[in-house]
Design a protein around this motif. Structure first.
Motif, short mmCIF file in Angstrom:
data_model
loop_
_atom_site.label_atom_id
_atom_site.label_comp_id
_atom_site.label_asym_id
_atom_site.label_seq_id
_atom_site.Cartn_x
_atom_site.Cartn_y
_atom_site.Cartn_z
N ASN A 128 0.82 -1.22 0.00
CA ASN A 128 0.00 0.00 0.00
C ASN A 128 0.86 1.27 0.00
N GLY A 129 1.97 1.21 -0.74
CA GLY A 129 2.83 2.37 -0.86
C GLY A 129 3.78 2.60 0.29
N ARG A 130 3.79 1.71 1.28
CA ARG A 130 4.68 1.86 2.44
C ARG A 130 5.71 0.74 2.47
N VAL A 131 6.92 1.08 2.89
CA VAL A 131 7.98 0.09 3.01
C VAL A 131 7.73 -0.75 4.25
N VAL A 132 7.62 -2.07 4.07
CA VAL A 132 7.35 -2.96 5.20
C VAL A 132 8.55 -3.85 5.53
N LYS A 133 9.49 -3.96 4.57
CA LYS A 133 10.65 -4.81 4.82
C LYS A 133 11.82 -4.36 3.96
N VAL A 134 13.01 -4.35 4.54
CA VAL A 134 14.23 -3.98 3.83
C VAL A 134 15.25 -5.10 3.97
N THR A 135 15.76 -5.58 2.85
CA THR A 135 16.80 -6.60 2.86
C THR A 135 17.98 -6.11 2.04
N THR A 136 19.15 -6.62 2.35
CA THR A 136 20.37 -6.20 1.64
C THR A 136 21.07 -7.43 1.06
N ARG A 137 21.89 -7.18 0.05
CA ARG A 137 22.63 -8.27 -0.60
C ARG A 137 24.00 -7.76 -1.02
N VAL A 138 25.01 -8.55 -0.75
CA VAL A 138 26.37 -8.22 -1.17
C VAL A 138 26.57 -8.74 -2.59
N VAL A 139 26.88 -7.85 -3.52
CA VAL A 139 27.05 -8.22 -4.93
C VAL A 139 28.51 -8.47 -5.25
N PHE A 140 29.39 -7.54 -4.90
CA PHE A 140 30.83 -7.69 -5.11
C PHE A 140 31.52 -7.60 -3.76
N GLY A 141 32.51 -8.47 -3.55
CA GLY A 141 33.18 -8.51 -2.27
C GLY A 141 32.58 -9.59 -1.40
N THR A 142 32.97 -9.62 -0.15
CA THR A 142 32.45 -10.61 0.80
C THR A 142 31.65 -9.93 1.89
N VAL A 143 30.82 -10.71 2.55
CA VAL A 143 30.04 -10.17 3.66
C VAL A 143 30.96 -9.64 4.75
N THR A 144 32.03 -10.36 5.02
CA THR A 144 32.99 -9.92 6.05
C THR A 144 33.61 -8.59 5.68
N ALA A 145 33.96 -8.42 4.41
CA ALA A 145 34.57 -7.16 3.97
C ALA A 145 33.58 -6.01 4.09
#
Length: 254
Positions: A128-145
Motif C-alpha cells: 500500500n505504498g509503504r515500506v514494510v521490509k528492507v533486505t540487503t545483498r552483497v554483490v561484489f566482495g564478501t560479507v565480512t569485507a
C-alpha cells in the motif's frame, strides 16, 4: 558512495508520449542518475536523462574519473541491475591467466574486479505504498569485507541508500521543476538538464548543510557546505561566485 535515480518529467508525462513522434523523444520521464558521498554530503556526479543502462554506465564512469579510479570504502544502490554491469565495466582490470602446462593455445586474458571493491544493494518491499521490509545483498566482495567497511564508516553501520534519498528531497525543494505535483515542471529538455546541473553542483559549494555545521563555542556554530567538509574550499560560496568561477583556468606566463 551511494547511487540512485530521481524521477522528474519534461513537458508531459511519459504515458502521453508517442514513441513514433520525433518531438516526444525529449519529453516525458527525465531521471537524475546521482553518485552521492554520504560522509561529506557531496554530489560527486550527476547524469540526467532517460533511465537507461547507458546513462547508468555514464554515471559510474564519470564517478570513477572524478575520484581518480580510487576504490571506495563501500558502494551501495537499489537493485537496479544496470549498476552491477556498470561497476564491473568501470573497475574491472584485465589479467593474464596462468599457463596450465598443457599443449595448446594459452588462455585468453580475463577481466576481474579488484579484491578490495565492495558493492551491496538494498531491496525494499512495499505494501500500500509503504515500506514494510528492507533486505540487503552483497554483490561484489564478501560479507565480512562489507561488515568491516561499515564498522569504520562515520555515518552508518548498515547497508542503505538513505543519504542519497534524503538529498533527493533537498534537491526537489531547491528545484521546483522536480516537485511531483506542480505546474512549474520544465517545458524544454535542455533547460531542464541545465537546471539539474546548476542546482546539483551549486549545492556542493553554496548550500550550508545543518548536520555538517562545526561547533566553535557554546551554542555557536560555523556553517559548512559539503565542499568545505570535503576539503575543496574554505568558505561558503555565493551563487555569483560559483557561477562566475572559470571552469578552465589558464596558466599565466611567468
Amino acid at each position: 558512495m551511494q547511487f540512485d535515480e530521481k524521477w522528474s518529467f519534461v513537458a508531459k508525462k511519459e504515458k502521453h508520449c508517442d514513441p513514433d513522434r520525433p518531438g516526444d523523444r525529449q519529453q516525458g520521464d527525465n531521471w537524475d542518475h546521482v553518485a552521492f558521498d554520504p560522509e561529506h554530503r557531496l554530489v560527486v556526479s550527476v547524469v540526467p536523462g532517460k533511465r537507461t543502462e547507458d546513462k547508468t554506465h555514464q554515471l559510474v564512469q564519470d564517478f570513477r574519473q572524478r575520484t581518480g579510479g580510487r576504490l571506495m570504502n563501500l558502494m551501495t544502490s537499489d537493485e537496479y541491475s544496470a549498476y552491477k554491469t556498470a561497476i564491473f565495466g568501470a573497475y574491472a582490470v584485465t589479467r593474464e591467466q596462468p599457463r596450465t602446462g598443457r599443449p595448446g593455445r594459452p588462455r585468453k586474458p580475463k577481466k576481474v574486479l579488484p579484491k578490495r571493491l565492495k558493492y551491496a544493494t538494498v531491496h525494499k518491499e512495499r505494501e500500500n505504498g509503504r515500506v514494510v521490509k528492507v533486505t540487503t545483498r552483497v554483490v561484489f566482495g564478501t560479507v565480512t569485507a562489507v561488515v568491516t567497511a561499515l564498522a569504520v564508516s562515520l555515518v552508518s553501520k548498515v547497508v542503505n541508500t538513505v543519504f542519497v534519498e534524503r538529498h533527493n528531497g533537498s534537491d526537489r525543494n531547491r528545484n521546483r521543476r522536480k516537485v511531483r505535483k506542480t505546474c512549474c515542471f520544465s517545458k524544454d529538455w535542455q533547460v531542464h538538464e541545465a537546471m539539474t546541473y546548476f542546482t546539483m553542483y551549486s549545492y556542493n559549494f553554496c548550500w550550508a548543510v545543518r548536520t555538517l555545521r562545526k561547533e566553535v563555542g557554546p551554542k555557536q556554530y560555523e556553517p559548512q557546505t559539503p565542499a568545505m567538509v570535503a576539503g575543496l574550499t574554505d568558505h561558503v560560496w555565493t551563487i555569483q561566485e560559483w557561477a562566475t568561477f572559470p571552469a578552465i583556468r589558464q596558466k599565466r606566463d611567468g
